[in-house]
Motif scaffolding. Structure first.
Motif, PDB file in Angstrom:
ATOM      1  N   LYS A 139      -1.234 -73.254   1.626  1.00  0.00           N
ATOM      2  CA  LYS A 139      -2.122 -72.992   2.759  1.00  0.00           C
ATOM      3  C   LYS A 139      -2.710 -74.309   3.251  1.00  0.00           C
ATOM      4  CE  LYS A 139      -4.493 -69.732   0.610  1.00  0.00           C
ATOM      5  NZ  LYS A 139      -5.542 -68.728   0.376  1.00  0.00           N
ATOM      6  N   LEU A 140      -2.555 -74.524   4.543  1.00  0.00           N
ATOM      7  CA  LEU A 140      -3.064 -75.711   5.222  1.00  0.00           C
ATOM      8  C   LEU A 140      -4.098 -75.260   6.243  1.00  0.00           C
ATOM      9  CD1 LEU A 140      -2.871 -78.697   6.391  1.00  0.00           C
ATOM     10  CD2 LEU A 140      -1.052 -77.811   7.823  1.00  0.00           C
ATOM     11  N   LEU A 141      -5.281 -75.855   6.191  1.00  0.00           N
ATOM     12  CA  LEU A 141      -6.312 -75.581   7.184  1.00  0.00           C
ATOM     13  C   LEU A 141      -6.563 -76.864   7.954  1.00  0.00           C
ATOM     14  CD1 LEU A 141      -8.369 -73.475   8.278  1.00  0.00           C
ATOM     15  CD2 LEU A 141     -10.028 -74.500   6.684  1.00  0.00           C
ATOM     16  N   SER A 142      -6.364 -76.809   9.263  1.00  0.00           N
ATOM     17  CA  SER A 142      -6.625 -77.980  10.101  1.00  0.00           C
ATOM     18  C   SER A 142      -7.879 -77.720  10.930  1.00  0.00           C
ATOM     19  CB  SER A 142      -5.422 -78.309  10.985  1.00  0.00           C
ATOM     20  OG  SER A 142      -4.998 -77.182  11.714  1.00  0.00           O
ATOM     21  N   LEU A 143      -8.679 -78.788  11.084  1.00  0.00           N
ATOM     22  CA  LEU A 143      -9.985 -78.663  11.722  1.00  0.00           C
ATOM     23  C   LEU A 143     -10.202 -79.717  12.792  1.00  0.00           C
ATOM     24  CD1 LEU A 143     -12.057 -78.295   8.422  1.00  0.00           C
ATOM     25  CD2 LEU A 143     -11.523 -76.443  10.037  1.00  0.00           C
ATOM     26  N   ASP A 144     -10.741 -79.277  13.909  1.00  0.00           N
ATOM     27  CA  ASP A 144     -11.248 -80.168  14.948  1.00  0.00           C
ATOM     28  C   ASP A 144     -12.754 -79.934  14.972  1.00  0.00           C
ATOM     29  OD1 ASP A 144     -11.409 -81.923  17.172  1.00  0.00           O
ATOM     30  OD2 ASP A 144     -11.458 -80.186  18.498  1.00  0.00           O
ATOM     31  N   THR A 145     -13.494 -80.741  14.224  1.00  0.00           N
ATOM     32  CA  THR A 145     -14.905 -80.456  13.996  1.00  0.00           C
ATOM     33  C   THR A 145     -15.803 -80.930  15.127  1.00  0.00           C
ATOM     34  OG1 THR A 145     -15.150 -82.481  12.709  1.00  0.00           O
ATOM     35  CG2 THR A 145     -14.726 -80.453  11.500  1.00  0.00           C
ATOM     36  N   TYR A 162      -2.385 -72.458   8.438  1.00  0.00           N
ATOM     37  CA  TYR A 162      -0.938 -72.408   8.299  1.00  0.00           C
ATOM     38  C   TYR A 162      -0.595 -71.987   6.876  1.00  0.00           C
ATOM     39  CZ  TYR A 162      -0.707 -75.163  12.595  1.00  0.00           C
ATOM     40  OH  TYR A 162      -0.821 -75.605  13.891  1.00  0.00           O
ATOM     41  N   THR A 163       0.419 -71.161   6.733  1.00  0.00           N
ATOM     42  CA  THR A 163       0.947 -70.810   5.414  1.00  0.00           C
ATOM     43  C   THR A 163       2.411 -71.211   5.403  1.00  0.00           C
ATOM     44  OG1 THR A 163      -0.575 -68.939   5.268  1.00  0.00           O
ATOM     45  CG2 THR A 163       1.268 -68.961   3.729  1.00  0.00           C
ATOM     46  N   ASN A 164       2.759 -72.092   4.464  1.00  0.00           N
ATOM     47  CA  ASN A 164       4.121 -72.623   4.378  1.00  0.00           C
ATOM     48  C   ASN A 164       4.609 -73.153   5.723  1.00  0.00           C
ATOM     49  OD1 ASN A 164       4.221 -72.018   1.645  1.00  0.00           O
ATOM     50  ND2 ASN A 164       5.116 -70.012   1.991  1.00  0.00           N
ATOM     51  N   GLY A 165       3.707 -73.821   6.437  1.00  0.00           N
ATOM     52  CA  GLY A 165       4.062 -74.464   7.696  1.00  0.00           C
ATOM     53  C   GLY A 165       4.058 -73.564   8.916  1.00  0.00           C
ATOM     54  N   GLU A 166       3.729 -72.285   8.747  1.00  0.00           N
ATOM     55  CA  GLU A 166       3.701 -71.357   9.885  1.00  0.00           C
ATOM     56  C   GLU A 166       2.270 -70.992  10.223  1.00  0.00           C
ATOM     57  OE1 GLU A 166       6.361 -68.051   9.975  1.00  0.00           O
ATOM     58  OE2 GLU A 166       7.812 -69.076   8.708  1.00  0.00           O
ATOM     59  N   LEU A 167       1.933 -71.053  11.515  1.00  0.00           N
ATOM     60  CA  LEU A 167       0.598 -70.716  11.969  1.00  0.00           C
ATOM     61  C   LEU A 167       0.310 -69.244  11.691  1.00  0.00           C
ATOM     62  CD1 LEU A 167      -1.949 -71.707  13.484  1.00  0.00           C
ATOM     63  CD2 LEU A 167      -0.829 -70.971  15.601  1.00  0.00           C
ATOM     64  N   GLU A 171     -13.313 -68.627   2.259  1.00  0.00           N
ATOM     65  CA  GLU A 171     -12.482 -67.468   2.592  1.00  0.00           C
ATOM     66  C   GLU A 171     -10.992 -67.793   2.466  1.00  0.00           C
ATOM     67  OE1 GLU A 171     -11.273 -64.665   6.424  1.00  0.00           O
ATOM     68  OE2 GLU A 171     -13.091 -65.889   6.546  1.00  0.00           O
ATOM     69  N   TYR A 172     -10.566 -68.919   3.050  1.00  0.00           N
ATOM     70  CA  TYR A 172      -9.137 -69.260   3.072  1.00  0.00           C
ATOM     71  C   TYR A 172      -8.669 -70.011   1.835  1.00  0.00           C
ATOM     72  CZ  TYR A 172      -8.811 -67.842   7.983  1.00  0.00           C
ATOM     73  OH  TYR A 172      -8.808 -67.139   9.153  1.00  0.00           O
ATOM     74  N   LYS A 173      -9.553 -70.760   1.189  1.00  0.00           N
ATOM     75  CA  LYS A 173      -9.192 -71.553   0.010  1.00  0.00           C
ATOM     76  C   LYS A 173      -7.884 -72.338   0.226  1.00  0.00           C
ATOM     77  CE  LYS A 173     -11.607 -68.578  -3.300  1.00  0.00           C
ATOM     78  NZ  LYS A 173     -12.791 -68.612  -2.539  1.00  0.00           N
ATOM     79  N   PRO A 174      -7.888 -73.231   1.212  1.00  0.00           N
ATOM     80  CA  PRO A 174      -6.655 -73.962   1.519  1.00  0.00           C
ATOM     81  C   PRO A 174      -6.282 -74.958   0.421  1.00  0.00           C
ATOM     82  CG  PRO A 174      -8.480 -74.863   2.764  1.00  0.00           C
ATOM     83  CD  PRO A 174      -8.998 -73.630   2.072  1.00  0.00           C
ATOM     84  N   ASP A 175      -4.977 -75.184   0.289  1.00  0.00           N
ATOM     85  CA  ASP A 175      -4.467 -76.206  -0.625  1.00  0.00           C
ATOM     86  C   ASP A 175      -4.597 -77.589   0.002  1.00  0.00           C
ATOM     87  OD1 ASP A 175      -3.298 -74.344  -2.664  1.00  0.00           O
ATOM     88  OD2 ASP A 175      -2.199 -73.694  -0.874  1.00  0.00           O
ATOM     89  N   ILE A 176      -4.524 -77.628   1.337  1.00  0.00           N
ATOM     90  CA  ILE A 176      -4.593 -78.875   2.096  1.00  0.00           C
ATOM     91  C   ILE A 176      -5.579 -78.665   3.250  1.00  0.00           C
ATOM     92  CG2 ILE A 176      -3.302 -80.559   3.481  1.00  0.00           C
ATOM     93  CD1 ILE A 176      -0.728 -79.391   2.097  1.00  0.00           C
ATOM     94  N   VAL A 177      -6.473 -79.625   3.422  1.00  0.00           N
ATOM     95  CA  VAL A 177      -7.383 -79.611   4.562  1.00  0.00           C
ATOM     96  C   VAL A 177      -7.109 -80.880   5.369  1.00  0.00           C
ATOM     97  CG1 VAL A 177      -9.774 -79.607   5.351  1.00  0.00           C
ATOM     98  CG2 VAL A 177      -9.160 -78.366   3.266  1.00  0.00           C
ATOM     99  N   VAL A 178      -6.792 -80.706   6.638  1.00  0.00           N
ATOM    100  CA  VAL A 178      -6.558 -81.833   7.540  1.00  0.00           C
ATOM    101  C   VAL A 178      -7.631 -81.762   8.612  1.00  0.00           C
ATOM    102  CG1 VAL A 178      -4.930 -82.990   9.062  1.00  0.00           C
ATOM    103  CG2 VAL A 178      -4.085 -81.671   7.120  1.00  0.00           C
ATOM    104  N   ILE A 179      -8.315 -82.878   8.800  1.00  0.00           N
ATOM    105  CA  ILE A 179      -9.448 -82.900   9.716  1.00  0.00           C
ATOM    106  C   ILE A 179      -9.347 -84.133  10.612  1.00  0.00           C
ATOM    107  CG2 ILE A 179     -10.911 -84.100   8.042  1.00  0.00           C
ATOM    108  CD1 ILE A 179     -13.261 -82.370   9.002  1.00  0.00           C
ATOM    109  N   GLU A 180      -9.760 -83.971  11.851  1.00  0.00           N
ATOM    110  CA  GLU A 180      -9.768 -85.116  12.752  1.00  0.00           C
ATOM    111  C   GLU A 180     -10.847 -86.088  12.298  1.00  0.00           C
ATOM    112  OE1 GLU A 180      -9.234 -85.427  17.392  1.00  0.00           O
ATOM    113  OE2 GLU A 180     -11.330 -84.996  16.933  1.00  0.00           O
TER     114      GLU A 180
END
Length: 160
Positions: A3-9, A19-24, A51-60
Motif C-alpha cells: 500500500k502506497l499513500l501519496s500526499l499533497d499536503t 495505491y495498492t500494488n501500483g493501482e489507484l 486507517e490505511y496503514k500504508p507501507d510507503i508514504v510519498v509526500i511532496e
C-alpha cells in the motif's frame, strides 16, 4: 500487497491517493476550516494514516519560496507524517514538485511555468490518467505524486 499513500499536503486542503500494488484504489481531500488549521490537519492525517496503514508514504517536499509561517506549518506536517512512518515501519519518501512533475509528464511535453497553469496541467493530466474528471488540484497532485513514485521505482527496476 503493498500500500502506497501519496500526499499533497496543505494546512487547509490536503490531497491524498491510495495505491495498492501500483493501482489507484482511493483518493480524496482532507479539508479543514478550523481556526487552528495545522493542528486540525495533523489530526486528520493521523486518522488517514492509521486507517490505511500504508507501507510507503510519498509526500511532496516543502518549497522554501513560501512565507515563513506557511513554511513552518508545512514543515511540521511533513515531520509529523515522517514520524508516523518511522513509528509504523513505513518507507517515507519525499519528492520535490519539479521532480514529480518531470516523472509524470510526457517525453516531449513542456511543463507550464505559472502556478495557475501548473494547477490546470495537474488536473488535466490526473484526469487523463484515471479516466475520470477531477476538479481539485490537491487531489490531482496527490494522484500524480503517486504515479511519479511508481514511475521512479519502475525506472530502478523495482515494483510497487
Amino acid at each position: 500487497m503493498i500500500k502506497l499513500l501519496s500526499l499533497d499536503t496543505s494546512t487547509r486542503n490536503t490531497g491524498y491517493a491510495l495505491y495498492t500494488n501500483g493501482e489507484l484504489r482511493n483518493y480524496g481531500v482532507l479539508a479543514t476550516k478550523s481556526k487552528e488549521p495545522t493542528d486540525d490537519m495533523l489530526l486528520k492525517l493521523s486518522e488517514l494514516l492509521n486507517e490505511y496503514k500504508p507501507d510507503i508514504v510519498v509526500i511532496e517536499n516543502t518549497v522554501v519560496l513560501r512565507n515563513a509561517r506557511v513554511q513552518r506549518d508545512l514543515t511540521q506536517i511533513l515531520g509529523a507524517v515522517r514520524f508516523w512512518s518511522i513509528q509504523n515501519g513505513s518507507c517515507f519518501y519525499t519528492l520535490n514538485p519539479t521532480e514529480w512533475r518531470r516523472l509524470v509528464k510526457g517525453a516531449d511535453e513542456v511543463l507550464p511555468k505559472s502556478r495557475p497553469e501548473l494547477k490546470e496541467w495537474s488536473i488535466r493530466t490526473a484526469s487523463d490518467t484515471i479516466q475520470k474528471e477531477l476538479a481539485d488540484d490537491n487531489v490531482s497532485d496527490a494522484i500524480l505524486i503517486g504515479v511519479a513514485y511508481i514511475n521512479l521505482t519502475a525506472q530502478k527496476g523495482e515494483a510497487v
